[in-house]
Design an enzyme around this catalytic site. Structure first.
Site, PDB file in Angstrom:
ATOM      1  N   ASN A 105       0.970  -1.276   0.305  1.00  0.00           N
ATOM      2  CA  ASN A 105       0.355   0.156  -0.145  1.00  0.00           C
ATOM      3  C   ASN A 105       1.350   0.844   0.274  1.00  0.00           C
ATOM      4  OD1 ASN A 105      -1.981   1.895   0.479  1.00  0.00           O
ATOM      5  ND2 ASN A 105      -2.507   1.207   2.251  1.00  0.00           N
ATOM      6  N   HIS A 132     -12.776   3.409   0.225  1.00  0.00           N
ATOM      7  CA  HIS A 132     -12.636   2.061   1.166  1.00  0.00           C
ATOM      8  C   HIS A 132     -13.361   0.992   1.117  1.00  0.00           C
ATOM      9  CE1 HIS A 132     -12.617   5.599   4.290  1.00  0.00           C
ATOM     10  NE2 HIS A 132     -11.481   5.025   4.596  1.00  0.00           N
ATOM     11  N   GLU A 144      -8.181  -4.382   5.384  1.00  0.00           N
ATOM     12  CA  GLU A 144      -7.455  -4.600   3.684  1.00  0.00           C
ATOM     13  C   GLU A 144      -6.663  -5.408   3.038  1.00  0.00           C
ATOM     14  OE1 GLU A 144      -8.750  -0.158   5.531  1.00  0.00           O
ATOM     15  OE2 GLU A 144      -8.927   0.335   3.478  1.00  0.00           O
TER      16      GLU A 144
END
Ligand code: ADP
Length: 397
Positions: free
Chosen positions: A7, A180, A385
């Protein structure tokens, strides 16, 4: 199968190496201040302590080189060599209308992500830098792109269109995208499991309440509306972002304060939200809860406005779906704050919501926090996530 989840932010890089079969984290960490003086990597192998290494990282490629070095190092490492990393899953912020699901990355996908950069100028270029660096260092390893926007691509036109001339949608794709998505998808699926029903049988509202915060309406397993828009500025009041406001406020402030458009936008993104409402006191909800408990005007004002806006969205999405079976709280604040859940649920008597205060006091695990006779179920589901990205990557392979 070992999957490295990456990320990339503009000056940071978070990573987790996940065993896709057992779904256990093998090692994780982050690189901070990439390209800035004082860059460092924090690395932690499962069951071990955090190791911090200060080292110059001029760019994301240098950061990824350090991460791969740590993962393969004798002693602190967790794999013998890079061939034991079977795939990389990259979090990508904006997939525009082009990506309604995750994809394996090739040159055409890279070009398409680049084309979406106009919609997320702060995020997509950093995500792309991470992909390119990984491809250079691990040219044989398959890579997947998992988009924050993809889950919301099922929204109907009436939910994603803004009330502005249609030509701006046609020419520039100005519309609601939502973000999200990986979290909203993960949490809504998990909620169905906990409730012992198929996602296709449920109307759910997911409240992802962190520094960035958004609500989504998930009807029969598909996102049908969400509070963030073209950018992550719309919707809820957030840590530092304003969320919804009359667009005329922008012109008004620019005139009265003698500021440029860019300056006003910076205020709405970085100086607003609960930070702004609390008179600059804090954007951190732990501080604000403290202040609220002490009855200070700053804490009370910010917390009440925050909870009210969440409740309003729950009302709107209940209408949008013509009912709701479960309301889920997730992310830093949603998972850890019994107080905010209580404040939001105070508004939901009309849905027959009754909180079980003892359950609501617990933390850090999947929980149903409503009473058995509550008209609507209230759930707390820690989001994950990284795991969701690893699952998507594995599925693509
Ligand atoms: P992001 O990923 O958007 O940075 P997170 O999901 O990590 O955000 O959430 C961060 C927010 O969660 C912070 O405002 C933090 O204060 C809040 N938070 C974390 N732990 C708690 C807690 N125990 N009680 C209240 N708020 C908390």
């Amino acid at each position: 199968m070992n999957i490295l989840v990456i990320n990339c932010g503009s000056s940071s890089l978070k990573f987790q190496l996940i065993d896709a079969e057992s779904e256990q984290v093998i090692a994780k960490g982050l690189c901070e201040r990439i390209g800035i003086e004082g860059s460092r990597m924090v690395y932690q192998k499962a069951g071990g302590g955090k190791q911090t290494t200060e080292a110059v990282m001029d760019d994301h490629k240098a950061a990824i080189r350090m991460v791969l070095g740590a993962l393969t190092a004798a002693g602190s490492g967790v794999v013998g060599d890079l061939s034991e990393i079977d795939a990389v899953g990259h979090r990508i912020v904006h997939g525009g209308e082009r990506f309604a699901s995750s994809v394996l990355i090739d040159d055409a996908v890279l070009a398409a992500i680049e084309a979406c950069s106009e919609l997320a100028p702060l995020h997509n270029p950093a995500n792309l830098t991470g992909i390119r660096a990984c491809r250079d260092l691990m040219p044989q390893t398959p890579m997947a792109a998992v988009f924050d926007t993809a889950f919301h691509q099922t929204m109907p036109e009436e939910a994603y269109l803004y009330g502005i001339p249609y030509e701006y949608y046609e020419k520039y794709k100005v519309r609601r995208y939502g973000f999200h998505g990986t979290s909203h998808s993960y949490v809504s699926k998990r909620a169905a499991q906990i409730l012992g029903k198929e996602p296709g049988a449920l109307k759910l509202i997911v409240c992802h309440l962190g520094n960035g915060a958004s609500v989504s309406a998930v009807k029969y397993g598909k996102s049908v509306d969400t509070s963030m828009g073209l950018t992550p500025l719309e919707g809820l009041i957030m840590g530092t972002r304003s969320g919804d406001l009359d667009p005329a406020v922008i012109e008004f402030l620019a005139h009265r304060e003698g500021k440029t458009l860019e300056e006003v936008m910076r205020i709405l993104n970085q100086k607003s939200g609960v930070l702004g409402l609390s008179g600059g006191f804090s954007s951190d909800f732990r501080d604000l809860e403290d202040a609220y408990e002490k009855n200070t005007p700053e804490g009370t004002r910010a917390m009440k406005a925050f909870a009210y806006r969440v409740a309003k969205y729950i009302g709107a999405y209940t209408a949008a779906m013509n009912g709701v079976d479960g309301i889920c709280f997730t992310a830093g604040l949603g998972e850890n704050s019994p107080l905010i859940r209580d404040m939001v649920c105070e508004y939901l008597g009309w849905l027959g919501v009754k909180l079980d205060q003892e359950q609501n006091g617990k933390r850090g695990e999947d929980l149903i926090v409503s009473t058995p006779d509550s008209g609507t179920q209230i759930l707390v589901i820690p989001t994950n996530e990284e795991l969701a990205i690893a699952r998507e990557t594995r599925a693509l392979l």
